[in-house]
Write a protein that holds these residues in place. Sequence first.
Motif, PDB file in Angstrom:
ATOM      1  N   ALA A  94       0.837  -1.202   0.000  1.00  0.00           N
ATOM      2  CA  ALA A  94       0.000   0.000   0.000  1.00  0.00           C
ATOM      3  C   ALA A  94       0.874   1.257   0.000  1.00  0.00           C
ATOM      4  CB  ALA A  94      -0.941  -0.004   1.200  1.00  0.00           C
ATOM      5  N   ARG A  95       1.948   1.232   0.816  1.00  0.00           N
ATOM      6  CA  ARG A  95       2.873   2.372   0.863  1.00  0.00           C
ATOM      7  C   ARG A  95       3.543   2.581  -0.494  1.00  0.00           C
ATOM      8  NH1 ARG A  95       5.533   0.539   6.216  1.00  0.00           N
ATOM      9  NH2 ARG A  95       4.070   1.365   7.731  1.00  0.00           N
ATOM     10  N   ALA A  96       3.988   1.485  -1.112  1.00  0.00           N
ATOM     11  CA  ALA A  96       4.658   1.576  -2.404  1.00  0.00           C
ATOM     12  C   ALA A  96       3.708   2.138  -3.466  1.00  0.00           C
ATOM     13  CB  ALA A  96       5.173   0.207  -2.833  1.00  0.00           C
ATOM     14  N   GLN A  97       2.461   1.679  -3.427  1.00  0.00           N
ATOM     15  CA  GLN A  97       1.471   2.177  -4.392  1.00  0.00           C
ATOM     16  C   GLN A  97       1.198   3.655  -4.159  1.00  0.00           C
ATOM     17  OE1 GLN A  97      -2.210   0.033  -4.296  1.00  0.00           O
ATOM     18  NE2 GLN A  97      -3.054   1.104  -6.061  1.00  0.00           N
ATOM     19  N   LYS A  98       1.063   4.051  -2.917  1.00  0.00           N
ATOM     20  CA  LYS A  98       0.827   5.454  -2.594  1.00  0.00           C
ATOM     21  C   LYS A  98       2.009   6.313  -3.023  1.00  0.00           C
ATOM     22  CE  LYS A  98      -0.839   8.291   1.224  1.00  0.00           C
ATOM     23  NZ  LYS A  98      -1.184   8.331   2.651  1.00  0.00           N
ATOM     24  N   GLN A  99       3.229   5.814  -2.783  1.00  0.00           N
ATOM     25  CA  GLN A  99       4.446   6.528  -3.181  1.00  0.00           C
ATOM     26  C   GLN A  99       4.485   6.682  -4.695  1.00  0.00           C
ATOM     27  OE1 GLN A  99       6.477   7.765  -0.937  1.00  0.00           O
ATOM     28  NE2 GLN A  99       7.954   8.616  -2.348  1.00  0.00           N
ATOM     29  N   LYS A 100       4.112   5.639  -5.409  1.00  0.00           N
ATOM     30  CA  LYS A 100       4.102   5.683  -6.866  1.00  0.00           C
ATOM     31  C   LYS A 100       3.099   6.721  -7.373  1.00  0.00           C
ATOM     32  CE  LYS A 100       3.611   2.649 -10.862  1.00  0.00           C
ATOM     33  NZ  LYS A 100       3.244   1.300 -11.320  1.00  0.00           N
ATOM     34  N   GLU A 101       1.923   6.755  -6.762  1.00  0.00           N
ATOM     35  CA  GLU A 101       0.904   7.741  -7.145  1.00  0.00           C
ATOM     36  C   GLU A 101       1.402   9.161  -6.887  1.00  0.00           C
ATOM     37  OE1 GLU A 101      -2.599   6.693  -4.986  1.00  0.00           O
ATOM     38  OE2 GLU A 101      -2.993   4.913  -6.197  1.00  0.00           O
ATOM     39  N   LEU A 102       2.053   9.365  -5.735  1.00  0.00           N
ATOM     40  CA  LEU A 102       2.586  10.691  -5.421  1.00  0.00           C
ATOM     41  C   LEU A 102       3.650  11.114  -6.439  1.00  0.00           C
ATOM     42  CD1 LEU A 102       2.906  10.589  -1.530  1.00  0.00           C
ATOM     43  CD2 LEU A 102       1.410  12.042  -2.861  1.00  0.00           C
ATOM     44  N   GLU A 103       4.519  10.180  -6.797  1.00  0.00           N
ATOM     45  CA  GLU A 103       5.547  10.490  -7.783  1.00  0.00           C
ATOM     46  C   GLU A 103       4.934  10.848  -9.132  1.00  0.00           C
ATOM     47  OE1 GLU A 103       8.338   7.281  -7.960  1.00  0.00           O
ATOM     48  OE2 GLU A 103       8.986   7.586  -5.886  1.00  0.00           O
ATOM     49  N   GLU A 104       3.879  10.120  -9.520  1.00  0.00           N
ATOM     50  CA  GLU A 104       3.199  10.423 -10.785  1.00  0.00           C
ATOM     51  C   GLU A 104       2.571  11.817 -10.750  1.00  0.00           C
ATOM     52  OE1 GLU A 104       0.421   7.269 -11.379  1.00  0.00           O
ATOM     53  OE2 GLU A 104       1.949   5.819 -11.979  1.00  0.00           O
ATOM     54  N   GLU A 105       1.935  12.139  -9.628  1.00  0.00           N
ATOM     55  CA  GLU A 105       1.331  13.468  -9.480  1.00  0.00           C
ATOM     56  C   GLU A 105       2.396  14.559  -9.544  1.00  0.00           C
ATOM     57  OE1 GLU A 105      -1.164  13.829  -6.029  1.00  0.00           O
ATOM     58  OE2 GLU A 105      -2.268  12.013  -6.535  1.00  0.00           O
ATOM     59  N   ARG A 106       3.523  14.333  -8.876  1.00  0.00           N
ATOM     60  CA  ARG A 106       4.610  15.322  -8.892  1.00  0.00           C
ATOM     61  C   ARG A 106       5.167  15.494 -10.297  1.00  0.00           C
ATOM     62  NH1 ARG A 106       7.389  12.886  -3.546  1.00  0.00           N
ATOM     63  NH2 ARG A 106       6.041  13.887  -2.016  1.00  0.00           N
ATOM     64  N   ALA A 107       5.351  14.372 -11.002  1.00  0.00           N
ATOM     65  CA  ALA A 107       5.877  14.443 -12.363  1.00  0.00           C
ATOM     66  C   ALA A 107       4.909  15.208 -13.268  1.00  0.00           C
ATOM     67  CB  ALA A 107       6.112  13.039 -12.908  1.00  0.00           C
ATOM     68  N   LYS A 108       3.622  14.955 -13.091  1.00  0.00           N
ATOM     69  CA  LYS A 108       2.604  15.644 -13.898  1.00  0.00           C
ATOM     70  C   LYS A 108       2.618  17.140 -13.596  1.00  0.00           C
ATOM     71  CE  LYS A 108      -2.312  15.476 -14.995  1.00  0.00           C
ATOM     72  NZ  LYS A 108      -3.605  14.858 -14.666  1.00  0.00           N
ATOM     73  N   ALA A 109       2.679  17.495 -12.312  1.00  0.00           N
ATOM     74  CA  ALA A 109       2.709  18.907 -11.924  1.00  0.00           C
ATOM     75  C   ALA A 109       3.970  19.585 -12.464  1.00  0.00           C
ATOM     76  CB  ALA A 109       2.647  19.032 -10.405  1.00  0.00           C
ATOM     77  N   LYS A 110       5.093  18.877 -12.398  1.00  0.00           N
ATOM     78  CA  LYS A 110       6.357  19.434 -12.897  1.00  0.00           C
ATOM     79  C   LYS A 110       6.283  19.664 -14.400  1.00  0.00           C
ATOM     80  CE  LYS A 110      11.324  18.590 -12.754  1.00  0.00           C
ATOM     81  NZ  LYS A 110      12.382  17.640 -12.375  1.00  0.00           N
ATOM     82  N   GLN A 111       5.695  18.719 -15.114  1.00  0.00           N
ATOM     83  CA  GLN A 111       5.565  18.843 -16.564  1.00  0.00           C
ATOM     84  C   GLN A 111       4.654  20.023 -16.923  1.00  0.00           C
ATOM     85  OE1 GLN A 111       3.965  15.348 -18.398  1.00  0.00           O
ATOM     86  NE2 GLN A 111       4.683  15.910 -20.442  1.00  0.00           N
ATOM     87  N   GLU A 112       3.551  20.186 -16.208  1.00  0.00           N
ATOM     88  CA  GLU A 112       2.646  21.314 -16.454  1.00  0.00           C
ATOM     89  C   GLU A 112       3.361  22.642 -16.191  1.00  0.00           C
ATOM     90  OE1 GLU A 112      -0.780  20.687 -14.016  1.00  0.00           O
ATOM     91  OE2 GLU A 112      -1.564  19.080 -15.288  1.00  0.00           O
ATOM     92  N   LYS A 113       4.128  22.679 -15.101  1.00  0.00           N
ATOM     93  CA  LYS A 113       4.854  23.902 -14.762  1.00  0.00           C
ATOM     94  C   LYS A 113       5.875  24.240 -15.849  1.00  0.00           C
ATOM     95  CE  LYS A 113       7.465  25.967 -10.976  1.00  0.00           C
ATOM     96  NZ  LYS A 113       8.059  25.750  -9.663  1.00  0.00           N
ATOM     97  N   GLU A 114       6.605  23.229 -16.327  1.00  0.00           N
ATOM     98  CA  GLU A 114       7.577  23.447 -17.391  1.00  0.00           C
ATOM     99  C   GLU A 114       6.900  23.952 -18.663  1.00  0.00           C
ATOM    100  OE1 GLU A 114       9.674  19.764 -17.829  1.00  0.00           O
ATOM    101  OE2 GLU A 114      10.905  20.095 -16.038  1.00  0.00           O
ATOM    102  N   GLU A 115       5.730  23.412 -18.969  1.00  0.00           N
ATOM    103  CA  GLU A 115       4.979  23.851 -20.161  1.00  0.00           C
ATOM    104  C   GLU A 115       4.575  25.322 -20.024  1.00  0.00           C
ATOM    105  OE1 GLU A 115       3.453  23.764 -23.866  1.00  0.00           O
ATOM    106  OE2 GLU A 115       4.579  22.137 -22.916  1.00  0.00           O
ATOM    107  N   LYS A 116       4.104  25.703 -18.849  1.00  0.00           N
ATOM    108  CA  LYS A 116       3.740  27.105 -18.615  1.00  0.00           C
ATOM    109  C   LYS A 116       4.951  28.026 -18.766  1.00  0.00           C
ATOM    110  CE  LYS A 116      -0.231  26.515 -15.570  1.00  0.00           C
ATOM    111  NZ  LYS A 116      -0.781  26.772 -14.228  1.00  0.00           N
ATOM    112  N   VAL A 117       6.094  27.592 -18.247  1.00  0.00           N
ATOM    113  CA  VAL A 117       7.317  28.395 -18.341  1.00  0.00           C
ATOM    114  C   VAL A 117       7.724  28.553 -19.815  1.00  0.00           C
ATOM    115  CG1 VAL A 117       9.793  28.403 -17.821  1.00  0.00           C
ATOM    116  CG2 VAL A 117       8.134  27.874 -16.030  1.00  0.00           C
ATOM    117  N   ARG A 118       7.631  27.456 -20.588  1.00  0.00           N
ATOM    118  CA  ARG A 118       7.975  27.515 -22.008  1.00  0.00           C
ATOM    119  C   ARG A 118       7.077  28.504 -22.751  1.00  0.00           C
ATOM    120  NH1 ARG A 118       7.117  22.128 -23.104  1.00  0.00           N
ATOM    121  NH2 ARG A 118       8.437  21.155 -21.584  1.00  0.00           N
TER     122      ARG A 118
END
Length: 140
Positions: free
Chosen positions: A74-98
């Motif tokens: 459960a912890r590993a799955q939650k960690q994976k979901e958090l990492e996916e959310e962070r990656a998505k947020a980072k990608q959106e932020k980079e797109e806005k900056v571009r």
Amino acid sequence: MGNAKNLKTPQSRPHTNPQTSKFKHNKAAGSNKSSGQKPSFKRPPHAHGKRAFVKSKEDLKKERALKFQQRQEARAQKQKELEEERAKAKQEKEEKVRQYKKKRLERTKALSKRTQRGQPLMKDRMQLLLKQIQEMKRNG
């Protein structure tokens, strides 16, 4: 008539209650002290299948290990979901900056254009103002 004395009639027998005669610990509390016997409150170890409900140490260890493994998954799955959310947020932020950098580059190009004598070109400045007004109209 001698035989009549030997026969016991129901009236001559002493009255015995089958419930009180079987169990000595059913007497009043004061009588137990005088007789020296204490009532036994312990149950036999295997009475009425009670032993079936008690788990062995091996079963408890297996159950704990299974629960631990489930928590780890459960912890590993939650960690994976958090990492996916962070990656998505980072990608959106980079797109806005571009997009912002692209917009800023266009703006600086338009504002930096000059005539041969060094005067700013009003045509491009007017185009920028027009774009700003149109954006304000769409957003507002």
